[in-house]
Design a protein around this motif. Sequence first.
Motif, short mmCIF file in Angstrom:
data_model
loop_
_atom_site.label_atom_id
_atom_site.label_comp_id
_atom_site.label_asym_id
_atom_site.label_seq_id
_atom_site.Cartn_x
_atom_site.Cartn_y
_atom_site.Cartn_z
N LEU A 1 0.49 -11.42 14.76
CA LEU A 1 -1.23 -11.01 14.91
C LEU A 1 -1.96 -10.63 13.97
CD1 LEU A 1 -0.73 -9.90 18.75
CD2 LEU A 1 -1.48 -12.18 17.85
N LYS A 2 -1.27 -10.20 12.67
CA LYS A 2 -1.64 -9.50 11.61
C LYS A 2 -3.17 -10.24 11.18
CE LYS A 2 -1.08 -6.80 7.38
NZ LYS A 2 0.18 -6.30 6.42
N GLY A 3 -2.54 -11.73 11.01
CA GLY A 3 -3.78 -12.75 10.30
C GLY A 3 -4.74 -13.32 11.38
N GLU A 4 -4.66 -12.67 12.61
CA GLU A 4 -5.48 -13.16 13.46
C GLU A 4 -6.84 -12.20 13.71
OE1 GLU A 4 -5.09 -15.83 15.25
OE2 GLU A 4 -3.16 -16.24 15.01
N ALA A 5 -7.91 -13.02 14.02
CA ALA A 5 -9.26 -12.11 14.06
C ALA A 5 -9.09 -11.35 15.19
CB ALA A 5 -10.39 -13.08 13.92
N CYS A 6 -8.27 -10.08 15.42
CA CYS A 6 -8.32 -9.33 16.59
C CYS A 6 -8.11 -7.94 16.11
CB CYS A 6 -7.25 -9.91 17.47
SG CYS A 6 -5.67 -10.14 16.90
N THR A 7 -8.22 -7.04 16.92
CA THR A 7 -8.21 -5.74 16.71
C THR A 7 -6.87 -5.22 17.34
OG1 THR A 7 -10.56 -5.31 16.52
CG2 THR A 7 -9.17 -3.25 17.11
N LEU A 8 -6.17 -4.39 16.61
CA LEU A 8 -4.81 -4.01 17.40
C LEU A 8 -4.51 -2.64 17.28
CD1 LEU A 8 -2.51 -6.72 15.30
CD2 LEU A 8 -3.16 -6.94 17.65
N PRO A 9 -4.87 -1.75 18.23
CA PRO A 9 -4.82 -0.37 18.25
C PRO A 9 -3.26 0.17 18.13
CG PRO A 9 -5.61 -1.16 20.52
CD PRO A 9 -5.59 -2.52 19.45
N THR A 10 -2.99 0.95 17.30
CA THR A 10 -1.66 1.46 17.30
C THR A 10 -1.59 3.08 17.55
OG1 THR A 10 -1.99 1.72 14.91
CG2 THR A 10 -0.78 -0.29 15.81
N PRO A 11 -1.71 3.41 19.05
CA PRO A 11 -1.74 4.94 18.91
C PRO A 11 -0.37 5.66 18.80
CG PRO A 11 -1.58 3.90 21.12
CD PRO A 11 -1.73 2.57 20.13
N ASP A 12 -0.41 6.83 18.40
CA ASP A 12 0.71 7.35 18.07
C ASP A 12 1.58 7.74 19.21
OD1 ASP A 12 2.81 9.51 17.33
OD2 ASP A 12 1.43 10.62 15.87
N ARG A 13 2.79 7.42 19.29
CA ARG A 13 3.64 7.68 20.44
C ARG A 13 3.59 9.12 20.83
NH1 ARG A 13 9.73 6.01 19.48
NH2 ARG A 13 8.74 4.32 18.16
N LYS A 14 3.63 10.07 20.01
CA LYS A 14 3.70 11.53 20.36
C LYS A 14 2.36 11.99 21.18
CE LYS A 14 6.34 12.68 16.25
NZ LYS A 14 6.28 13.66 14.99
N ALA A 15 1.17 10.98 20.83
CA ALA A 15 0.20 11.51 21.40
C ALA A 15 -0.13 10.48 22.94
CB ALA A 15 -1.15 11.00 20.60
N LEU A 16 0.56 9.46 23.08
CA LEU A 16 0.85 8.65 24.24
C LEU A 16 1.91 8.51 24.68
CD1 LEU A 16 -0.90 6.69 26.03
CD2 LEU A 16 -0.55 4.99 24.52
N ASP A 17 2.53 9.15 25.71
CA ASP A 17 3.83 8.90 26.53
C ASP A 17 3.41 7.86 27.79
OD1 ASP A 17 6.19 9.12 27.97
OD2 ASP A 17 6.14 11.29 27.86
N LEU A 18 4.20 6.80 27.65
CA LEU A 18 3.62 5.58 28.47
C LEU A 18 4.33 6.15 29.66
CD1 LEU A 18 4.41 2.42 26.33
CD2 LEU A 18 2.25 3.65 26.77
N THR A 19 5.17 6.96 29.85
CA THR A 19 5.81 7.29 31.16
C THR A 19 4.78 8.49 31.96
OG1 THR A 19 7.15 9.47 30.48
CG2 THR A 19 8.05 7.11 30.51
N ARG A 20 3.84 8.79 31.33
CA ARG A 20 2.71 9.87 31.84
C ARG A 20 1.38 8.97 32.22
NH1 ARG A 20 5.56 14.42 32.91
NH2 ARG A 20 6.91 14.81 31.29
N GLN A 21 1.29 8.90 33.59
CA GLN A 21 0.08 7.95 34.00
C GLN A 21 -1.01 8.61 33.49
OE1 GLN A 21 0.08 5.31 36.17
NE2 GLN A 21 -2.16 5.06 35.74
N ALA A 22 -1.53 9.78 33.54
CA ALA A 22 -2.84 10.47 32.94
C ALA A 22 -3.00 10.14 31.32
CB ALA A 22 -2.83 11.84 33.23
N GLU A 23 -1.90 10.18 30.69
CA GLU A 23 -2.11 9.58 29.14
C GLU A 23 -2.29 8.14 29.24
OE1 GLU A 23 1.14 11.29 26.86
OE2 GLU A 23 0.90 13.21 27.79
N VAL A 24 -1.65 7.55 29.95
CA VAL A 24 -1.87 5.90 29.74
C VAL A 24 -3.40 5.53 30.32
CG1 VAL A 24 -1.22 3.79 30.54
CG2 VAL A 24 0.51 5.46 30.17
#
Length: 342
Positions: free
Chosen positions: A53-76
């Motif tokens: 997707l790097k060459g596509e005209a879209c925005t790709l957010p890449t949050p730090d995994r230390k700041a976003l634990d996907l197993t934590r509902q509130a953080e997601v």
Amino acid sequence: MSGEHKGGALPLAQANPDHHTAGTAKPGFSLAGKTIWIAGHNGMVGQALLRRLKGEACTLPTPDRKALDLTRQAEVEAFVGEARPDAIIIAAARVGGILANSRDPVGFLTDNLAINLNIARAAHQADVDRVLFLGSSCIYPKFAPQPINEDALLTGPLEPTNQWYALAKIAALKLAEAYRRQFGRNYIAAMPTNLYGPGDNFDLEAGHVLPALLRKAHEAKSRGASQFELWGTGKARREFLHVDDCADALVLLLETYSGIDPVNIGFGEDIALIDLAHLICRTVGYDGAIALDPTRPDGTPKKLLDSSRLREMGWRPRITLAEGLAETYAWYQAQLAREAAA
């Protein structure tokens, strides 16, 4: 997406019991100008999607995994509410081979359930109408007719060695269907076969069979060892797809597919694990022996996907297994060199 709801969360209880969108086609999803969140962007699939997707005209957010634990509902919920993505691809998962699954069934079941439940709920609350869930070929019954069609799902018992991961992935696919049926969400699901490539996990306990064998062959060659071990009889057959080919398929589905049924993503051919091991030896340049250990489990005897539904959409894999192995081994060697220089 529905602009009138974008400013606030939709009530989770909102539903129209007569509103079923099963099989209803929706317009294509254009990537241009969109924000696409790849959940799990640091993983092998996530990295491949970023490359694609790097060459596509879209925005790709890449949050730090230390700041976003996907197993934590509130953080997601907090992240999705702030980032307001137009689409989400759930490439995040806790993955591993037979040994890892057998040692931590609770972790494989609960972590993978949590990731998909949390993202789906947060997406719905933020009125994200486009989510792509990733399943896995291991979710099919152990003795499903070959090649495995999407309709084989839930028609028989699972392979016991990875049932915990498989159950969580089945729940994710059904979650996509449930949001579509109850809320009219344009959520879809894909089932990739065994993937490999740059960014793979070469840990002998947590990794899958292909990277584990690559590492074993490399280390045996480096040590001058006369042999390395392959679990099982070597007769089990597996299908392997390069992760960049998978990324192409996922982007195609995100842009064009709106069906209720999941879609297989497979290479189209399988190989016996003993033959894979020999191919890896040729790739690495190792001329020693392969010691089979038939006391170890083979897992599912054969697992080849029927990907005709995806091929009818125009997708074809580009990278042969021999080419992909050479690229993956070169990437692994480069990683080892970087670690040695650090």
